[in-house]
Motif scaffolding. Sequence first.
Motif, mmCIF file in Angstrom:
data_model
loop_
_atom_site.group_PDB
_atom_site.id
_atom_site.type_symbol
_atom_site.label_atom_id
_atom_site.label_comp_id
_atom_site.label_asym_id
_atom_site.label_seq_id
_atom_site.Cartn_x
_atom_site.Cartn_y
_atom_site.Cartn_z
ATOM 1 N N TYR A 90 -95.403 96.594 61.800
ATOM 2 C CA TYR A 90 -96.784 95.866 61.626
ATOM 3 C C TYR A 90 -96.687 94.308 62.030
ATOM 4 N N THR A 91 -95.502 93.998 62.727
ATOM 5 C CA THR A 91 -95.238 92.526 62.932
ATOM 6 C C THR A 91 -96.268 91.938 64.004
ATOM 7 N N ARG A 92 -96.650 90.794 63.946
ATOM 8 C CA ARG A 92 -97.569 90.316 64.816
ATOM 9 C C ARG A 92 -96.702 89.325 65.526
ATOM 10 N N PHE A 93 -96.372 89.588 66.720
ATOM 11 C CA PHE A 93 -95.440 88.746 67.524
ATOM 12 C C PHE A 93 -96.414 87.462 68.283
ATOM 13 N N ASP A 94 -95.952 86.527 68.195
ATOM 14 C CA ASP A 94 -96.641 85.362 69.079
ATOM 15 C C ASP A 94 -95.981 85.379 70.757
ATOM 16 N N PRO A 95 -96.430 85.584 71.528
ATOM 17 C CA PRO A 95 -95.918 85.663 73.038
ATOM 18 C C PRO A 95 -95.344 84.437 73.320
ATOM 19 N N THR A 96 -95.748 83.383 73.108
ATOM 20 C CA THR A 96 -94.995 82.040 73.246
ATOM 21 C C THR A 96 -93.744 82.032 72.520
ATOM 22 N N GLU A 97 -93.548 82.717 71.548
ATOM 23 C CA GLU A 97 -92.092 82.647 70.740
ATOM 24 C C GLU A 97 -91.335 83.705 71.424
ATOM 25 N N LEU A 98 -91.904 84.922 71.913
ATOM 26 C CA LEU A 98 -91.203 85.817 72.373
ATOM 27 C C LEU A 98 -90.681 85.084 73.743
ATOM 28 N N ILE A 99 -91.565 84.567 74.554
ATOM 29 C CA ILE A 99 -90.983 84.062 75.661
ATOM 30 C C ILE A 99 -89.715 82.942 75.475
ATOM 31 N N GLU A 100 -89.791 82.177 74.448
ATOM 32 C CA GLU A 100 -88.907 81.050 74.154
ATOM 33 C C GLU A 100 -87.660 81.721 74.116
ATOM 34 N N MET A 101 -87.687 82.979 73.412
ATOM 35 C CA MET A 101 -86.522 83.741 73.115
ATOM 36 C C MET A 101 -85.809 84.063 74.483
ATOM 37 N N PRO B 196 -83.335 86.803 80.791
ATOM 38 C CA PRO B 196 -82.687 88.014 80.114
ATOM 39 C C PRO B 196 -83.997 88.718 79.245
ATOM 40 N N GLU B 197 -83.684 89.479 78.754
ATOM 41 C CA GLU B 197 -84.888 90.515 77.913
ATOM 42 C C GLU B 197 -84.843 89.780 76.663
ATOM 43 N N TYR B 198 -85.928 89.411 76.076
ATOM 44 C CA TYR B 198 -86.359 88.785 74.771
ATOM 45 C C TYR B 198 -85.953 89.756 73.706
ATOM 46 N N VAL C 265 -82.286 91.477 87.189
ATOM 47 C CA VAL C 265 -82.279 92.478 86.024
ATOM 48 C C VAL C 265 -83.632 92.413 85.244
ATOM 49 N N TYR C 266 -84.182 93.784 85.377
ATOM 50 C CA TYR C 266 -85.532 94.191 84.458
ATOM 51 C C TYR C 266 -85.620 93.649 83.372
ATOM 52 N N SER C 267 -86.638 92.440 83.126
ATOM 53 C CA SER C 267 -86.803 91.923 82.066
ATOM 54 C C SER C 267 -88.239 91.788 81.678
ATOM 55 N N ASN C 268 -88.681 92.123 80.286
ATOM 56 C CA ASN C 268 -90.124 91.680 79.934
ATOM 57 C C ASN C 268 -90.358 90.391 79.754
ATOM 58 N N THR C 269 -89.355 89.641 79.752
ATOM 59 C CA THR C 269 -89.572 88.014 79.594
ATOM 60 C C THR C 269 -90.584 87.631 80.819
ATOM 61 N N ASN C 270 -90.040 88.227 82.042
ATOM 62 C CA ASN C 270 -90.813 88.074 83.551
ATOM 63 C C ASN C 270 -92.412 88.103 83.176
ATOM 64 N N TYR C 271 -92.598 89.325 82.633
ATOM 65 C CA TYR C 271 -94.248 89.643 82.815
ATOM 66 C C TYR C 271 -94.895 88.936 81.599
#
Length: 372
Positions: free
Chosen positions: A144-155, A115-117, A171-177
Motif C-alpha cells: 500500500y506504499t504510495r511512491f513519489d516518482p521524483t523520489e524514485l527517479i532520484e534513487m 541503474p534500476e531504482y 542495461v534495462y532499467s525502469n529509471t529510464n521510463y
Amino acid sequence: MRNPLDPAELNAAMENVHRAGMPGLFAEVRDGDQVWRGAAGVADVATGRPVTADMRHRVGSITKTFTAAAVLQQVESGQIGLDLPIGRYLPRRVPGERGDAITVRMLMNHTSGFPEYLPYAYASLKAYPVIADTRPQSLEDHRYTRFDPTELIEMGVTAPAVGAPGGTPGVYSNTNYLLLGQLLEEVAGTTAEQYITRNVIERAGLQDTGFPTGLCVDGPHSQIYEAWFGMIDPPRDYSVYDMSWVGPTASLISTVTDLNRFFGRLLAGEIVSPSSLAQMQRTVPVVSQEGRTIDYGLGLHPMEAPGQGTFWGHGGTVWGAGALAMTSADGNRQMSVAVNLQRWNRLDSSGKPQPHPIDDALAALYRVAMYG
C-alpha cells in the motif's frame, strides 16, 4: 512460413502450460481475419473460478511501448528532440555532465547507464538483481506504499551508473521510463498517464485499457500469484497493490484483445508516423532484468525464428502477473498471452533461476501461436 491457426493445437499448448504449474493463462491469436481466443486453468486457486480470455490484466512493461509512442508523438510535433540531451528538458532531475550527455533516445533504448531504482525503493531488495539475496517480505511491506516518482527517479539517478551514456550493451532499467514520463509531463503540461490515455490509448480505439485508479483491477480479472523463486510458498495473491512503484513504466491494465489491437495499429503506422516506427525498430543490445542480452529498440523488441520472419512487441511482469504481446512485421499474425503466476523458478546455490517445466511449455505455446 507461418501456418494457419489450429484451434486444437493452441488449446493443447495452453493446457500444457497449465499442467506444467501455471494456475491460469489466457490468450488471443490472430491471423488475418481469423481470430482464436482461449483460456486454461483458474483465476482463483481458492475457489476454482476459471480464467476467461476477456479478463483485464496487469501487463507490466508492455506499458513502455505506450510511453515510447507518446514521446515519439511529441518528437513529431517538434516538442522533443530525440537526440537532444535530457538535461535540456529536466535539468533538476538529471543535472550536470550526465544531463548533457544522456539523450532522450538513450533513455528509450536503455543505453543511458542509469541503474534500476527498485532495489533502493524496496529496501530489502538491496542486492537486486542478485535475486538470491532478496527477501519477499518487502513485497508485503510495500503493498500500500504510495511512491513519489521524483523520489524514485532520484534513487536511480544518484545510484552508481551501470554504463557510460550511449554505451552498449545497455542495461534495462525502469529509471529510464520514469524519466520519460516526467519528460512528457514537462512538454505536454499534463500527467504522462493522462497524455498517454488521450493520445495513444484512445487513438488506438482501446476499450479496456487504462492506468489504475486505485489498488484493484476494475472489471473481470484474475487473482495474480507471486512465488518469488519459491520463497513465497504457496504463492501469494498480489492483485490488490498500489502501482505507483512503476507508474508510466509498467502499471497499465489491458486485455489480450486490446494488446493485439494496439500493436497492430502501431505497426501499421496509425499511432506514430512510419518514420517514428522505423526509429522504434532500430535496436541495440541490452541486458534484460533476467540477465539475458536482447535486441531492444525504442519501447519495442523483436522475436524471430530462422525462416519464420520477425515479430515485434514487448513483454511485461509485475508482482504476480505477466504478459507478452508480439505482432509479425507484416501485421498479419498476432499473439497476446497473459499469465497469473510470476517467478516460478527456484534458485540454485549461485542464485541462478533453475529450469522449470513452465518455461518449456510457454516457449512451445509461443511457437504454436506465432508460427503454427
